[in-house]
Design an enzyme around this catalytic site. Structure first.
Site, PDB file in Angstrom:
ATOM      1  N   GLU A 177       0.823  -1.217   0.000  1.00 23.02           N
ATOM      2  CA  GLU A 177       0.000   0.000   0.000  1.00 23.02           C
ATOM      3  C   GLU A 177       0.856   1.266   0.000  1.00 23.02           C
ATOM      4  O   GLU A 177       0.510   2.243  -0.655  1.00 23.02           O
ATOM      5  CB  GLU A 177      -0.966   0.002   1.197  1.00 23.02           C
ATOM      6  N   TYR A 225      -6.046   6.208   5.058  1.00 25.07           N
ATOM      7  CA  TYR A 225      -6.309   5.181   4.062  1.00 25.07           C
ATOM      8  C   TYR A 225      -5.492   3.918   4.336  1.00 25.07           C
ATOM      9  O   TYR A 225      -6.027   2.809   4.363  1.00 25.07           O
ATOM     10  CB  TYR A 225      -6.023   5.685   2.626  1.00 25.07           C
TER      11      TYR A 225
END
Ligand code: SF4
Length: 373
Positions: free
Chosen positions: A45, A128
């Site tokens: 990520e 996030y």
């Protein structure tokens, strides 16, 4: 659909069912999805924040081969981590990854917290990424909003305002939370990300084949091309810089970029911003020789321009002149900056910026002249 209040239980059921059914058949087979290991989710990520899936795959595989788990990452030195990040850019992310690994190994036995709030306390982990780790690795009911879901959610809601504004962000995060199912939230988050990435694309979304078109306000009103409103691009500033390969007995001077600077922790040839954007002149040579004497205590003679490289860093468009020269006299003075005299055969051992690597490769191999874009 203008407001979250318009989402009823039928809409939710239909949206979740169609998204998950589509994901079961068409979800992306990504290398970091082979397990629900928080470490793999985290590294992938962070890498994906700056570039595309295709570009990330080889970096991810190389990084995981060298640092297969959080313990090996924490045990490495920062320079080694930067070496394996080289070319991805945004090097503060690599330094934060290393800091977080050290912190978790020292204080948490190498375990990630499974809670969004705790995850967000770690260096470099924002809302996030915390949501992705909590939902993908720990199956927590944690919402996510990133580039693909921002676009998908804006279109589903028919949100014609700026989704990056604080009001837009508030709405989209509330929406992301509202649509999350109790069961398999991690899988659901991956489904909506993949939908955004492969169906609800920035240009020419595949609306006729979209599994959630009957839930989409933009599609119903034929607004999919105008939603979301594009991000305002920052005004480009043109600058010129010079990077000088100062040679001495077959070696070149490399400088470790200090904390707080662009590319902190990476090595580079001495680099200076030029006062004008009119190209390189004899006057520049003298000025650069003066700065080399001032900063490093070396009297040098700059001889030639090896190449020019045009590149972009955030809002800056940089024309970099790569010059070569040699030491006439003097010994390197200590000004608090780490320096090294490095033979071209050993450039590979040092983490360099992308432009530094291009220049180093030219110096190490056959000399080429010309302009690279
Ligand atoms: Fe995106 Fe079109 Fe699907 Fe709406 S119908 S979610 S705009 S692909």
């Amino acid at each position: 659909m203008d407001h979250l209040a318009d989402i009823d239980s039928n809409w939710l059921k239909r949206f979740r069912r169609n998204s998950l059914a589509w994901y079961g058949k068409h979800g992306r087979d990504l290398v970091w999805r082979n397990s629900n290991d928080a470490y793999r989710v985290w590294i992938s990520e962070i890498m994906l924040q700056q570039t595309t899936v295709t570009a990330v795959v080889p970096y991810f595989e190389r990084f995981l081969k060298r640092f297969p788990n959080i313990q090996t990452l924490a045990a490495a030195n920062e320079e080694d981590v930067l070496k394996y990040w080289e070319g991805l850019g945004y090097y503060s992310r690599a330094r934060n990854i290393h800091k977080t690994a050290c912190l978790l190994v020292e204080q948490q036995g190498g375990q990630f917290p499974d809670d969004v709030a705790e995850l967000q306390k770690l260096p470099g982990i924002g809302r996030y990424t915390a949501g992705a780790i909590a939902s993908f690795a720990f199956n927590q009911r944690a919402p996510i909003v990133e580039a693909n879901t921002l676009r998908l959610y804006s279109r589903l809601l028919g949100y014609a305002e700026n989704p990056r504004s604080s009001a837009g962000q508030k709405l989209l995060w509330e929406f992301a939370e509202k649509i999350l199912p109790q069961k398999s939230p991690g899988q659901f988050n991956q489904a909506v990300m993949d939908l955004g990435a492969t169906v609800c694309t920035p240009k020419a979304p595949s609306c006729p084949h979209c599994p959630v078109k009957n839930c989409c306000a933009a599609f119903a009103n034929n607004l999919q091309e105008s939603i979301p409103v594009p991000a305002v691009r920052p005004k480009i500033t043109h600058v010129e810089e010079a990077s000088v390969a100062v040679g001495k007995r077959g070696k070149f001077l490399l400088v470790k970029r200090p904390e707080g600077e662009r590319w902190a922790g990476l090595w580079d040839f001495p680099r200076f911003e030029l006062p004008e954007t009119n190209g390189i002149t004899a006057g520049n040579y003298q000025e650069l020789e003066f700065q080399l004497a001032d900063q490093f205590g070396l009297e040098t003679a700059i001889e030639t321009v090896v190449t020019e490289i045009v590149h972009s860093v955030t809002r800056y468009r940089i024309r970099l002149y790569c010059l070569q020269g040699s030491v006439v006299s003097g010994r390197i003075k200590s000004n608090g900056t780490e320096t090294a005299w490095v033979s071209p055969t050993r450039f590979e051992e040092y983490p360099l910026s992308v432009t530094g690597r291009k220049f180093a490769t030219l110096l190490a191999g056959s000399r080429q002249h010309g302009v690279e874009q």
